[in-house]
Design a protein around this motif. Structure first.
Motif, PDB file in Angstrom:
ATOM      1  N   THR A 218      40.875  46.050  46.751  1.00 37.22           N
ATOM      2  CA  THR A 218      39.449  45.746  46.902  1.00 37.22           C
ATOM      3  C   THR A 218      38.570  46.937  46.532  1.00 37.22           C
ATOM      4  O   THR A 218      37.450  46.758  46.055  1.00 37.22           O
ATOM      5  CB  THR A 218      39.144  45.323  48.340  1.00 37.22           C
ATOM      6  N   SER A 219      39.068  48.144  46.722  1.00 37.95           N
ATOM      7  CA  SER A 219      38.274  49.337  46.414  1.00 37.95           C
ATOM      8  C   SER A 219      38.067  49.528  44.920  1.00 37.95           C
ATOM      9  O   SER A 219      37.204  50.302  44.500  1.00 37.95           O
ATOM     10  CB  SER A 219      38.954  50.581  46.985  1.00 37.95           C
ATOM     11  N   GLU A 220      38.856  48.813  44.102  1.00 35.11           N
ATOM     12  CA  GLU A 220      38.749  48.952  42.649  1.00 35.11           C
ATOM     13  C   GLU A 220      37.958  47.823  42.003  1.00 35.11           C
ATOM     14  O   GLU A 220      37.903  47.728  40.771  1.00 35.11           O
ATOM     15  CB  GLU A 220      40.154  49.022  42.044  1.00 35.11           C
ATOM     16  N   THR A 221      37.338  46.973  42.790  1.00 34.86           N
ATOM     17  CA  THR A 221      36.519  45.908  42.216  1.00 34.86           C
ATOM     18  C   THR A 221      35.271  46.509  41.570  1.00 34.86           C
ATOM     19  O   THR A 221      34.765  47.543  42.014  1.00 34.86           O
ATOM     20  CB  THR A 221      36.123  44.893  43.297  1.00 34.86           C
ATOM     21  N   PRO A 222      34.748  45.889  40.504  1.00 38.38           N
ATOM     22  CA  PRO A 222      33.612  46.462  39.764  1.00 38.38           C
ATOM     23  C   PRO A 222      32.369  46.656  40.636  1.00 38.38           C
ATOM     24  O   PRO A 222      32.007  45.787  41.423  1.00 38.38           O
ATOM     25  CB  PRO A 222      33.358  45.428  38.666  1.00 38.38           C
ATOM     26  N   ARG A 223      31.731  47.809  40.429  1.00 44.09           N
ATOM     27  CA  ARG A 223      30.536  48.152  41.191  1.00 44.09           C
ATOM     28  C   ARG A 223      29.248  47.830  40.449  1.00 44.09           C
ATOM     29  O   ARG A 223      28.162  48.009  41.019  1.00 44.09           O
ATOM     30  CB  ARG A 223      30.544  49.642  41.536  1.00 44.09           C
ATOM     31  N   ASP A 224      29.354  47.387  39.200  1.00 50.73           N
ATOM     32  CA  ASP A 224      28.149  47.218  38.375  1.00 50.73           C
ATOM     33  C   ASP A 224      28.053  45.838  37.750  1.00 50.73           C
ATOM     34  O   ASP A 224      27.333  45.648  36.769  1.00 50.73           O
ATOM     35  CB  ASP A 224      28.113  48.281  37.280  1.00 50.73           C
ATOM     36  N   SER A 225      28.796  44.862  38.276  1.00 52.17           N
ATOM     37  CA  SER A 225      28.731  43.519  37.702  1.00 52.17           C
ATOM     38  C   SER A 225      28.959  42.486  38.799  1.00 52.17           C
ATOM     39  O   SER A 225      29.399  42.807  39.896  1.00 52.17           O
ATOM     40  CB  SER A 225      29.777  43.340  36.599  1.00 52.17           C
ATOM     41  N   ARG A 226      28.643  41.248  38.452  1.00 48.76           N
ATOM     42  CA  ARG A 226      28.838  40.162  39.390  1.00 48.76           C
ATOM     43  C   ARG A 226      29.353  38.939  38.655  1.00 48.76           C
ATOM     44  O   ARG A 226      29.406  38.919  37.423  1.00 48.76           O
ATOM     45  CB  ARG A 226      27.541  39.860  40.141  1.00 48.76           C
ATOM     46  N   GLY A 227      29.742  37.916  39.383  1.00 50.66           N
ATOM     47  CA  GLY A 227      30.308  36.732  38.768  1.00 50.66           C
ATOM     48  C   GLY A 227      31.158  35.965  39.750  1.00 50.66           C
ATOM     49  O   GLY A 227      30.792  35.806  40.918  1.00 50.66           O
ATOM     50  N   ILE A 228      32.348  35.530  39.313  1.00 51.36           N
ATOM     51  CA  ILE A 228      33.253  34.728  40.144  1.00 51.36           C
ATOM     52  C   ILE A 228      34.530  35.527  40.376  1.00 51.36           C
ATOM     53  O   ILE A 228      35.004  36.236  39.490  1.00 51.36           O
ATOM     54  CB  ILE A 228      33.549  33.377  39.473  1.00 51.36           C
ATOM     55  N   TYR A 229      35.069  35.412  41.577  1.00 50.91           N
ATOM     56  CA  TYR A 229      36.230  36.239  41.936  1.00 50.91           C
ATOM     57  C   TYR A 229      37.225  35.423  42.747  1.00 50.91           C
ATOM     58  O   TYR A 229      36.936  34.323  43.242  1.00 50.91           O
ATOM     59  CB  TYR A 229      35.786  37.456  42.749  1.00 50.91           C
TER      60      TYR A 229
END
Length: 365
Positions: free
Chosen positions: A21-32
């Motif tokens: 979870t700590s490596e999820t993108p910090r500058d984008s959004r969408g579906i996960y």
């Protein structure tokens, strides 16, 4: 940029390798998608809010958020030693320790996959379409479709050892597991002194932990209250010894910061004296009585009129074979009698002393 279809998004999520979870993108959004501790895809969600990135939604909300809302990692791993009752002042300290353990467990053992989308994409609509066509196991958590997991004991045990949790912390999460499975809770809070158990009682056992070599520097006090049917109700509280010297934090894990706001020993003694006056009170060795005596001396008040007994003497008579073979300290008796407790936690040690007395009674019967 072309907007992908729901089918394309689902396929990409299905083929992606989960990351912490700590490596999820910090500058984008969408579906996960979220994966449980065994590596199974369990939940599909989206960062439909314009100000919420993958990192904020997954690492900072699903992982560390409230157990009672849509923060699914927190909800699904609110179990066993990682369990917390939100906003319960009587168990807040224990609960905070359990929650911190849970947060770390999720970060180390769970994962997520992300499919970034542009800000103009209809994220909420695409999420609903992806969920509608996903196989059932990939949306098992959606809409509270599963109960919280049973505690993954082996993984939790390994994490506790890896973190080097102190006796105080281990005792706190043991109490949380007891509360989770519905047994009578032990009170542990740095706030105002909590209500004591009500009798009748056969006898009591007491244990204290101190901040330093001054025996009057009591920073935790535990009472094991033994009822006529031999059931034990444990009451334990932190105590503010009003000292800046914390020599024994490494032994029991209690620090000056933890006891801030806790009652002083003067308040504790006034409260428990009404329960213990004239009653049989066991200690395991002479340390606990000497600590109470030292605290009373510093307060300029007489030692309480309790009928002190020593469970070490009880153990020596019941198990003479331990003399010169490990002795009759709580650590040795724990191994010999198969007791389960966290040594150097006042509540746990008090309960262990009471169990020693009860087992000796059964041995003589």
């Amino acid at each position: 940029m072309n907007i992908p279809t729901a089918a394309e998004i689902l396929e990409a999520l299905s083929l992606a390798q989960p990351r912490p979870t700590s490596e999820t993108p910090r500058d984008s959004r969408g579906i996960y998608g979220l994966f449980d501790h065994s590596g199974v895809f369990r939940y599909i969600g989206s960062t439909s809010s314009a100000n919420e990135t993958f990192y904020k939604r997954i690492h900072q909300r699903h992982r560390t958020g409230s157990e009672t809302t849509s923060h699914y990692f927190s909800r699904m791993y609110n179990t066993g030693r990682m369990w917390r009752l939100r906003n319960d002042p009587a168990t807040k300290l224990d609960g905070d320790i359990a929650k911190a353990l849970r947060n770390t467990f999720i970060a180390r053992n769970c994962g997520a996959v992300c499919f970034p989308l542009p800000d103009h994409a209809p994220i909420a609509r695409l999420e609903a379409e992806v969920i509608a066509m996903a196989p059932s196991h990939m949306v098992a958590w959606n809409r509270n479709g599963m109960e919280a997991y049973e505690e993954p004991t082996r993984l939790v045990d390994a994490l506790i050892e890896d973190l080097g949790m102190s006796p105080f912390e281990r005792a706190a999460i043991r109490r949380q597991r007891t509360r989770f499975y519905g047994n009578a809770p032990a009170v542990e809070t740095p706030g105002p002194i909590q209500t004591l158990p009500t009798g009748p009682f056969k006898f009591f056992a007491i244990d204290v932990e101190t901040a330093n070599n001054d025996r009057g520097s009591i920073c935790q006090l535990g009472l094991a209250c033994v009822r006529p049917d031999d059931t034990i109700e444990t009451w334990v509280t932190l105590v503010d010894p009003q000292t800046d010297c914390w020599t024994f934090t490494g032994l029991h894990g209690i620090s000056g910061e933890m006891v801030r706001g806790a009652p002083t020993i003067s308040t504790i003694l006034e409260d428990i004296d009404g329960l213990l006056s004239g009653q049989t009170v066991y200690q395991h060795s002479g340390f606990d009585r000497s600590a109470v005596r030292a605290a009373c001396s510093s307060l300029g008040r007489p030692e309480p009129a309790w009928n002190w007994r020593d469970s070490v003497g009880v153990a020596r008579r019941a198990w003479p074979e331990l003399s010169g073979n490990g002795g009759h300290g709580l650590a040795a008796l724990k191994a010999h009698l198969g007791l389960q407790f966290e040594h150097h936690d006042a509540g746990e040690d008090a309960r262990a002393a009471a169990q020693v007395v009860l087992l000796s009674e059964r041995k003589r019967a």
